[in-house]
Design a protein around this motif. Sequence first.
Motif, PDB file in Angstrom:
ATOM      1  N   LEU A  38       0.780  -1.114   0.104  1.00  0.00           N
ATOM      2  CA  LEU A  38       0.049   0.165  -0.093  1.00  0.00           C
ATOM      3  C   LEU A  38       0.825   1.226  -0.006  1.00  0.00           C
ATOM      4  O   LEU A  38       1.749   1.346   0.863  1.00  0.00           O
ATOM      5  CB  LEU A  38      -0.933   0.068   1.343  1.00  0.00           C
ATOM      6  CG  LEU A  38      -1.811  -0.975   1.441  1.00  0.00           C
ATOM      7  CD1 LEU A  38      -2.463  -1.018   2.599  1.00  0.00           C
ATOM      8  CD2 LEU A  38      -2.890  -1.352   0.377  1.00  0.00           C
ATOM      9  N   GLU A  39       0.807   2.154  -0.963  1.00  0.00           N
ATOM     10  CA  GLU A  39       1.449   3.190  -1.184  1.00  0.00           C
ATOM     11  C   GLU A  39       0.659   4.426  -0.714  1.00  0.00           C
ATOM     12  O   GLU A  39      -0.218   4.910  -1.488  1.00  0.00           O
ATOM     13  CB  GLU A  39       2.066   3.337  -2.607  1.00  0.00           C
ATOM     14  CG  GLU A  39       3.316   4.468  -2.583  1.00  0.00           C
ATOM     15  CD  GLU A  39       3.309   5.695  -1.970  1.00  0.00           C
ATOM     16  OE1 GLU A  39       3.357   6.000  -0.882  1.00  0.00           O
ATOM     17  OE2 GLU A  39       3.173   6.854  -2.744  1.00  0.00           O
ATOM     18  N   VAL A  40       0.970   5.049   0.808  1.00  0.00           N
ATOM     19  CA  VAL A  40      -0.081   5.921   1.029  1.00  0.00           C
ATOM     20  C   VAL A  40       0.858   7.230   1.427  1.00  0.00           C
ATOM     21  O   VAL A  40       0.051   8.255   1.742  1.00  0.00           O
ATOM     22  CB  VAL A  40      -0.807   5.254   2.485  1.00  0.00           C
ATOM     23  CG1 VAL A  40      -1.613   4.237   2.078  1.00  0.00           C
ATOM     24  CG2 VAL A  40       0.334   5.138   3.535  1.00  0.00           C
ATOM     25  N   ALA A  41       1.797   7.282   1.182  1.00  0.00           N
ATOM     26  CA  ALA A  41       2.749   8.633   1.568  1.00  0.00           C
ATOM     27  C   ALA A  41       2.695   9.561   0.460  1.00  0.00           C
ATOM     28  O   ALA A  41       2.456  10.780   1.002  1.00  0.00           O
ATOM     29  CB  ALA A  41       4.288   7.977   1.952  1.00  0.00           C
ATOM     30  N   GLY A  42       2.957   9.163  -0.692  1.00  0.00           N
ATOM     31  CA  GLY A  42       2.717   9.995  -1.899  1.00  0.00           C
ATOM     32  C   GLY A  42       3.945  11.040  -1.733  1.00  0.00           C
ATOM     33  O   GLY A  42       4.246  12.060  -2.300  1.00  0.00           O
ATOM     34  N   GLY A  43       5.424  10.458  -1.237  1.00  0.00           N
ATOM     35  CA  GLY A  43       6.310  11.217  -1.347  1.00  0.00           C
ATOM     36  C   GLY A  43       7.174  11.316  -2.614  1.00  0.00           C
ATOM     37  O   GLY A  43       6.839  10.586  -3.753  1.00  0.00           O
ATOM     38  N   ARG A  44       8.234  11.842  -2.671  1.00  0.00           N
ATOM     39  CA  ARG A  44       9.246  12.175  -3.767  1.00  0.00           C
ATOM     40  C   ARG A  44       9.525  10.513  -4.297  1.00  0.00           C
ATOM     41  O   ARG A  44       9.527  10.425  -5.390  1.00  0.00           O
ATOM     42  CB  ARG A  44      10.132  12.941  -3.548  1.00  0.00           C
ATOM     43  CG  ARG A  44      11.286  13.330  -4.995  1.00  0.00           C
ATOM     44  CD  ARG A  44      12.312  14.180  -4.371  1.00  0.00           C
ATOM     45  NE  ARG A  44      12.960  14.436  -5.538  1.00  0.00           N
ATOM     46  CZ  ARG A  44      12.638  15.722  -6.411  1.00  0.00           C
ATOM     47  NH1 ARG A  44      11.980  16.559  -5.659  1.00  0.00           N
ATOM     48  NH2 ARG A  44      13.495  16.030  -7.452  1.00  0.00           N
ATOM     49  N   ASP A  45      10.306   9.783  -3.471  1.00  0.00           N
ATOM     50  CA  ASP A  45      10.345   8.316  -4.069  1.00  0.00           C
ATOM     51  C   ASP A  45       9.794   7.405  -3.374  1.00  0.00           C
ATOM     52  O   ASP A  45      10.041   5.961  -3.579  1.00  0.00           O
ATOM     53  CB  ASP A  45      11.797   8.342  -3.311  1.00  0.00           C
ATOM     54  CG  ASP A  45      12.787   9.279  -4.010  1.00  0.00           C
ATOM     55  OD1 ASP A  45      12.816   9.583  -5.036  1.00  0.00           O
ATOM     56  OD2 ASP A  45      13.651   9.755  -3.065  1.00  0.00           O
ATOM     57  N   THR A  46       8.358   7.512  -2.756  1.00  0.00           N
ATOM     58  CA  THR A  46       7.870   6.373  -2.194  1.00  0.00           C
ATOM     59  C   THR A  46       6.901   5.379  -3.096  1.00  0.00           C
ATOM     60  O   THR A  46       7.137   4.371  -3.117  1.00  0.00           O
ATOM     61  CB  THR A  46       6.635   7.171  -1.203  1.00  0.00           C
ATOM     62  OG1 THR A  46       5.968   8.022  -1.977  1.00  0.00           O
ATOM     63  CG2 THR A  46       7.398   7.681  -0.214  1.00  0.00           C
ATOM     64  N   PHE A  47       6.632   6.095  -4.358  1.00  0.00           N
ATOM     65  CA  PHE A  47       6.344   5.184  -5.445  1.00  0.00           C
ATOM     66  C   PHE A  47       7.176   4.204  -5.935  1.00  0.00           C
ATOM     67  O   PHE A  47       6.732   2.808  -6.040  1.00  0.00           O
ATOM     68  CB  PHE A  47       5.595   6.089  -6.745  1.00  0.00           C
ATOM     69  CG  PHE A  47       4.966   4.992  -8.022  1.00  0.00           C
ATOM     70  CD1 PHE A  47       4.098   4.530  -7.781  1.00  0.00           C
ATOM     71  CD2 PHE A  47       5.941   4.950  -8.963  1.00  0.00           C
ATOM     72  CE1 PHE A  47       3.410   3.689  -8.843  1.00  0.00           C
ATOM     73  CE2 PHE A  47       5.511   3.908  -9.868  1.00  0.00           C
ATOM     74  CZ  PHE A  47       4.355   3.520  -9.927  1.00  0.00           C
ATOM     75  N   GLN A  48       8.514   4.745  -6.137  1.00  0.00           N
ATOM     76  CA  GLN A  48       9.520   3.833  -6.797  1.00  0.00           C
ATOM     77  C   GLN A  48       9.752   2.636  -5.526  1.00  0.00           C
ATOM     78  O   GLN A  48       9.885   1.415  -5.692  1.00  0.00           O
ATOM     79  CB  GLN A  48      10.735   4.537  -6.816  1.00  0.00           C
ATOM     80  CG  GLN A  48      11.899   3.620  -7.211  1.00  0.00           C
ATOM     81  CD  GLN A  48      13.020   4.187  -7.971  1.00  0.00           C
ATOM     82  OE1 GLN A  48      12.804   5.180  -8.661  1.00  0.00           O
ATOM     83  NE2 GLN A  48      14.184   4.099  -7.494  1.00  0.00           N
ATOM     84  N   LEU A  49       9.669   3.175  -4.172  1.00  0.00           N
ATOM     85  CA  LEU A  49      10.042   2.286  -3.032  1.00  0.00           C
ATOM     86  C   LEU A  49       8.863   1.019  -3.032  1.00  0.00           C
ATOM     87  O   LEU A  49       9.209   0.211  -2.678  1.00  0.00           O
ATOM     88  CB  LEU A  49       9.969   3.112  -1.773  1.00  0.00           C
ATOM     89  CG  LEU A  49      10.249   2.216  -0.521  1.00  0.00           C
ATOM     90  CD1 LEU A  49      11.659   1.538  -0.533  1.00  0.00           C
ATOM     91  CD2 LEU A  49      10.309   3.371   0.633  1.00  0.00           C
ATOM     92  N   ALA A  50       7.565   1.592  -3.329  1.00  0.00           N
ATOM     93  CA  ALA A  50       6.571   0.547  -3.228  1.00  0.00           C
ATOM     94  C   ALA A  50       6.726  -0.502  -4.217  1.00  0.00           C
ATOM     95  O   ALA A  50       6.711  -1.788  -3.826  1.00  0.00           O
ATOM     96  CB  ALA A  50       5.203   1.245  -3.627  1.00  0.00           C
ATOM     97  N   TRP A  51       7.018  -0.119  -5.380  1.00  0.00           N
ATOM     98  CA  TRP A  51       7.038  -1.405  -6.290  1.00  0.00           C
ATOM     99  C   TRP A  51       8.312  -2.272  -6.211  1.00  0.00           C
ATOM    100  O   TRP A  51       8.430  -3.405  -6.386  1.00  0.00           O
ATOM    101  CB  TRP A  51       7.010  -0.849  -7.922  1.00  0.00           C
ATOM    102  CG  TRP A  51       8.050  -0.061  -8.413  1.00  0.00           C
ATOM    103  CD1 TRP A  51       7.962   1.236  -8.644  1.00  0.00           C
ATOM    104  CD2 TRP A  51       9.214  -0.417  -9.009  1.00  0.00           C
ATOM    105  NE1 TRP A  51       8.988   1.836  -9.291  1.00  0.00           N
ATOM    106  CE2 TRP A  51      10.014   0.490  -9.166  1.00  0.00           C
ATOM    107  CE3 TRP A  51       9.858  -1.557  -9.068  1.00  0.00           C
ATOM    108  CZ2 TRP A  51      11.196   0.581 -10.126  1.00  0.00           C
ATOM    109  CZ3 TRP A  51      11.057  -1.740  -9.838  1.00  0.00           C
ATOM    110  CH2 TRP A  51      11.710  -0.757 -10.228  1.00  0.00           C
ATOM    111  N   LYS A  52       9.467  -1.610  -5.717  1.00  0.00           N
ATOM    112  CA  LYS A  52      10.508  -2.173  -5.437  1.00  0.00           C
ATOM    113  C   LYS A  52      10.496  -3.256  -4.157  1.00  0.00           C
ATOM    114  O   LYS A  52      10.982  -4.353  -4.313  1.00  0.00           O
ATOM    115  CB  LYS A  52      11.790  -1.327  -5.091  1.00  0.00           C
ATOM    116  CG  LYS A  52      12.573  -0.596  -6.481  1.00  0.00           C
ATOM    117  CD  LYS A  52      13.483   0.191  -5.949  1.00  0.00           C
ATOM    118  CE  LYS A  52      14.428   0.574  -7.352  1.00  0.00           C
ATOM    119  NZ  LYS A  52      15.456   1.349  -7.044  1.00  0.00           N
ATOM    120  N   CYS A  53       9.836  -2.875  -3.281  1.00  0.00           N
ATOM    121  CA  CYS A  53       9.490  -3.776  -2.161  1.00  0.00           C
ATOM    122  C   CYS A  53       8.504  -5.091  -2.498  1.00  0.00           C
ATOM    123  O   CYS A  53       8.283  -5.780  -1.702  1.00  0.00           O
ATOM    124  CB  CYS A  53       8.947  -2.993  -1.011  1.00  0.00           C
ATOM    125  SG  CYS A  53       9.733  -1.867  -0.271  1.00  0.00           S
ATOM    126  N   ALA A  54       7.909  -4.724  -3.404  1.00  0.00           N
ATOM    127  CA  ALA A  54       6.734  -5.872  -4.043  1.00  0.00           C
ATOM    128  C   ALA A  54       7.509  -7.070  -4.647  1.00  0.00           C
ATOM    129  O   ALA A  54       8.598  -7.207  -5.501  1.00  0.00           O
ATOM    130  CB  ALA A  54       5.922  -5.172  -5.016  1.00  0.00           C
TER     131      ALA A  54
END
Length: 142
Positions: A38-54
Amino acid sequence: ARAEFVRKHYPDVLLCEPEECEAFVKEHSDHGGADVVLEVAGGRDTFQLAWKCARPNAIVTVVALYDEAQSLPLPDMYGKNLIFKTGGVDGCDCAEILRLIEEGKIDTTPLITHRFKLADIEEAYRIFENRLDGVIKIAITE
């Protein structure tokens, strides 16, 4: 402050710092990453972090609202076969969530940090929008 809140009210939840997140998730998973992110932060790098953690074939749900467009770096994602869900909060599971709350399996009580009468909703919005007074969630009553 939010990490301390989680430690206090939900001690069984595993926490880590953003810069440790990818390694932390891989270390604590059986399939090389998270089944659902779940990407809920909306920060500068959080989208990339989300898919990398998947993990491969995982679901990444984007609830966050970003200030700028995000891109899918497809060469970097090759072989992940991810499913992305976007569009904010999905109400499809509300009945199940309410049932789990009613059964005492999920305790959301600590999340409501402020209560306001409907007549004071403008003040409630002001506090919530400006993230004042340690607000997390506000309950509106009649």
